[in-house]
Scaffold this active site. Structure first.
Site, mmCIF file in Angstrom:
data_model
loop_
_atom_site.group_PDB
_atom_site.id
_atom_site.type_symbol
_atom_site.label_atom_id
_atom_site.label_comp_id
_atom_site.label_asym_id
_atom_site.label_seq_id
_atom_site.Cartn_x
_atom_site.Cartn_y
_atom_site.Cartn_z
ATOM 1 N N CYS A 138 -13.120 -28.161 5.386
ATOM 2 C CA CYS A 138 -11.530 -27.228 5.097
ATOM 3 C C CYS A 138 -10.520 -28.202 5.186
ATOM 4 O O CYS A 138 -10.459 -29.296 5.883
ATOM 5 C CB CYS A 138 -11.443 -26.335 6.187
ATOM 6 S SG CYS A 138 -9.816 -25.498 6.274
ATOM 7 N N HIS A 164 -5.927 -21.894 9.884
ATOM 8 C CA HIS A 164 -7.336 -22.072 9.280
ATOM 9 C C HIS A 164 -7.800 -20.969 8.550
ATOM 10 O O HIS A 164 -8.397 -21.194 7.507
ATOM 11 C CB HIS A 164 -8.215 -22.591 10.390
ATOM 12 C CG HIS A 164 -9.673 -22.782 9.986
ATOM 13 N ND1 HIS A 164 -10.144 -23.589 9.133
ATOM 14 C CD2 HIS A 164 -10.585 -21.844 9.996
ATOM 15 C CE1 HIS A 164 -11.437 -23.320 9.125
ATOM 16 N NE2 HIS A 164 -11.741 -22.311 9.657
ATOM 17 N N ASP A 211 0.588 -1.108 0.005
ATOM 18 C CA ASP A 211 0.076 0.116 -0.032
ATOM 19 C C ASP A 211 0.867 1.193 0.039
ATOM 20 O O ASP A 211 2.110 1.160 0.200
ATOM 21 C CB ASP A 211 -1.114 -0.022 1.164
ATOM 22 C CG ASP A 211 -0.357 0.053 2.542
ATOM 23 O OD1 ASP A 211 0.864 0.166 2.440
ATOM 24 O OD2 ASP A 211 -0.872 -0.104 3.350
ATOM 25 N N ASP A 231 -7.819 -7.368 0.194
ATOM 26 C CA ASP A 231 -6.962 -7.890 1.178
ATOM 27 C C ASP A 231 -7.754 -7.402 2.490
ATOM 28 O O ASP A 231 -8.850 -6.390 2.608
ATOM 29 C CB ASP A 231 -5.849 -6.795 1.074
ATOM 30 C CG ASP A 231 -5.940 -5.310 1.611
ATOM 31 O OD1 ASP A 231 -6.603 -4.764 1.117
ATOM 32 O OD2 ASP A 231 -5.637 -4.988 2.853
ATOM 33 N N CYS A 281 -7.546 -28.357 10.432
ATOM 34 C CA CYS A 281 -8.782 -28.842 10.321
ATOM 35 C C CYS A 281 -8.510 -30.463 10.273
ATOM 36 O O CYS A 281 -9.264 -31.272 10.743
ATOM 37 C CB CYS A 281 -9.770 -28.556 9.372
ATOM 38 S SG CYS A 281 -10.270 -26.739 9.652
ATOM 39 N N CYS A 332 -7.401 -27.483 5.382
ATOM 40 C CA CYS A 332 -6.017 -27.018 6.021
ATOM 41 C C CYS A 332 -5.525 -28.080 7.001
ATOM 42 O O CYS A 332 -6.261 -28.781 7.581
ATOM 43 C CB CYS A 332 -6.393 -25.674 6.763
ATOM 44 S SG CYS A 332 -6.954 -25.622 8.300
HETATM 45 ZN ZN LIG Z 1 -9.196 -25.135 8.233
#
Ligand SMILES: [Zn+2]
Length: 377
Positions: free
Chosen positions: A309, A340, A93, A271, A314, A311
Site C-alpha cells: 500500500c 489506509h 442515495d 459504495d 503505511c 498510503c
Molecule cells: Zn496503507
C-alpha cells in the site's frame, strides 16, 4: 461541448468491464468504489485526503442530510460540494433505504413514507417527488430513484408487490427529476432494480426500468443479510438483465472479496461504509486479509499495515503505533486507519481496472483470493 453524462467501456475481460463515466464535475474510472460521506463527511477524513487516495466520486445520504443540516439550508449555502469542499462528482442515495432502517414510526403507502426523525422525533414525509427535490437542492451529480428495499427473506408475493411499487416510484422519480430544470441538465438519474434473489422478478424490474430509461442502473436489495453465496448467485444473472452500455451499480457492497466477485460478474460501481467504519473500529484491510489492530501480536510489530500500500499511513506509521492508538482510543488511530482502508479499496479498484485492461482478470482474481484468504487474523 462538455458532457452531462457518458459511459465509455475501454476493455472487457469475461463479464468484467473497465471504462470511464464522464460528467461535468470530472471523470469516474470504473470499476469504481465510492467512499460513503454520510453526513457531508467521509468520517475521520478531510475531503482532500479522500481525493488523494484515488476516489473519483463519493456518496452522500439524503436521509441524514435532509434531517441535519436540512436540504434547503445546504442549497442556501451553495450546495453540498461547496458546503463540504468536495469538487468532484457526488452520488446521493434516495433516502428510501435509510428511512426504513433508521427512522421510527414509519408509515409506508403508495404515496411514500411518513416517518419520525431518529435525531429529534420530528415528523417527515419522503416521496419520490420530495426525494428528487432534496437531491436537487443538495446539488447531487448522480441522483438515485426513490425505492423500497424489502428484506430478501420476505415471501415472494411481498417482494413482488414491493418491486412493483418501486417501479411505479421509479417512473415518478424520472418525472420529478426531469422537472428539475437546470439541475436535470447537469446531472444524471439512476434507476434501481429490485426483486431480491428472484430471477424472474429481477427481469421484470429491469424491463420496467429500461422502458422508463435511466443514465445508469443500480442493483438494489442485495447485501441485506442474504450472504455472499446468495448475492453472487443473484449477480450471476442480474447485471446481464440491465442495459449493457450503461453503468451498473451494486449498492452497499462490500468486503474486498465481494468487490472482486461482483466485478467478475459485470458490476461497475460500489459504495460501502465498511472501510471507514472498520477503520474506526481498529480493522485494517490488506492484500493478505483483514487485520485486527487490537490484537496484542501487533504491539511490537514495526511493519506497515500493508507492504504494497502506498498510503501515508503505511508510508509513515507502524502496526505497533497503530495498535497503541487503537487500544488507547485515540482519534488519530481512527484517522490513520480510515485513510489506509479507503486507500486500500482504491488500490484494489485500480488493480482490477489494470487486470481487465490487460486481459488477465481471472488470474488476478485467483491470486487475490489465495492471498486474501490465506492468512486470517
Ligand atoms: Zn496503507
Amino acid at each position: 461541448m462538455s458532457t452531462r453524462f457518458a459511459f465509455d467501456i475501454h476493455a472487457r475481460d469475461g463479464k468484467a468491464r473497465t471504462g470511464t463515466i464522464r460528467m461535468l464535475r470530472g471523470d469516474i474510472r470504473t470499476p469504481a468504489f465510492m467512499p460513503v460521506g454520510t453526513a457531508a463527511t467521509v468520517k475521520a477524513m478531510k475531503p482532500e485526503t479522500v481525493r488523494k487516495t484515488g476516489a473519483d466520486i463519493i456518496l452522500g445520504n439524503t436521509y441524514h442530510l435532509m434531517l441535519r443540516p436540512g436540504a434547503e439550508r445546504v442549497a442556501k449555502l451553495g450546495g453540498l460540494h461547496q458546503f463540504m469542499n468536495w469538487k468532484r462528482p457526488i452520488l446521493t442515495d434516495s433516502g428510501g433505504y435509510q428511512v426504513m432502517s433508521l427512522s421510527d414510526l414509519r408509515k409506508l403507502t403508495e404515496k411514500g413514507v411518513e416517518f419520525r426523525s431518529h435525531i429529534d422525533g420530528s415528523k417527515h414525509m419522503l416521496t419520490p417527488e420530495r426525494s428528487m427535490e432534496i437531491q436537487r437542492l443538495l446539488g447531487s451529480d448522480i441522483v438515485m430513484a426513490f425505492d423500497e428495499c424489502p428484506r430478501a427473506d420476505r415471501p415472494r408475493d411481498e417482494i413482488a408487490a414491493s418491486m412493483e411499487m418501486s417501479m411505479r416510484w421509479a417512473r415518478r422519480s424520472r418525472d420529478g427529476f426531469d422537472a428539475g430544470g437546470e439541475h436535470a441538465e447537469r446531472s444524471a438519474l439512476f434507476g434501481i432494480q429490485q426483486g431480491a434473489l428472484d430471477e424472474d422478478l429481477r427481469k421484470i424490474s429491469a424491463e420496467k426500468l429500461t422502458e422508463i430509461g435511466f443514465d445508469g442502473y443500480a442493483i438494489g436489495g442485495l447485501a441485506v443479510g442474504e450472504g455472499q453465496e446468495a448475492m453472487f448467485a443473484t449477480l450471476d444473472f442480474a447485471p446481464a438483465q440491465l442495459p449493457e452500455d450503461r453503468p451498473r451499480y451494486l449498492m452497499g457492497v462490500g468486503k474486498p472479496d465481494d468487490l472482486v466477485g461482483a466485478v467478475e460478474r459485470g458490476v461497475d460501481m460500489f459504495d460501502c461504509v465498511l472501510p471507514s467504519r472498520s477503520g474506526r473500529n481498529g480493522q485494517a484491510f490488506t492484500w493478505n486479509g483483514p487485520l485486527n489492530l487490537r490484537n496484542a501480536r501487533f504491539a511490537e510489530d514495526q511493519a506497515p499495515l500493508d507492504e504494497r500500500c502506498k498510503c501515508d499511513t503505511c508510508g509513515t506509521y507502524s502496526r505497533a503505533y497503530l495498535h497503541h492508538l487503537v487500544k488507547s482510543q485515540e482519534i488519530l488511530g481512527a484517522m490513520l486507519m480510515t485513510e489506509h482502508n479507503i486507500a486500500f479499496y482504491q488500490l484494489l479498484m485500480q488493480a482490477m481496472r489494470d487486470a481487465i485492461t490487460e486481459g488477465c482478470f481471472a488470474a488476478f482474481a485467483a491470486d487475490f483470493r489465495r492471498d486474501y484468504h490465506g492468512s486470517r487474523d
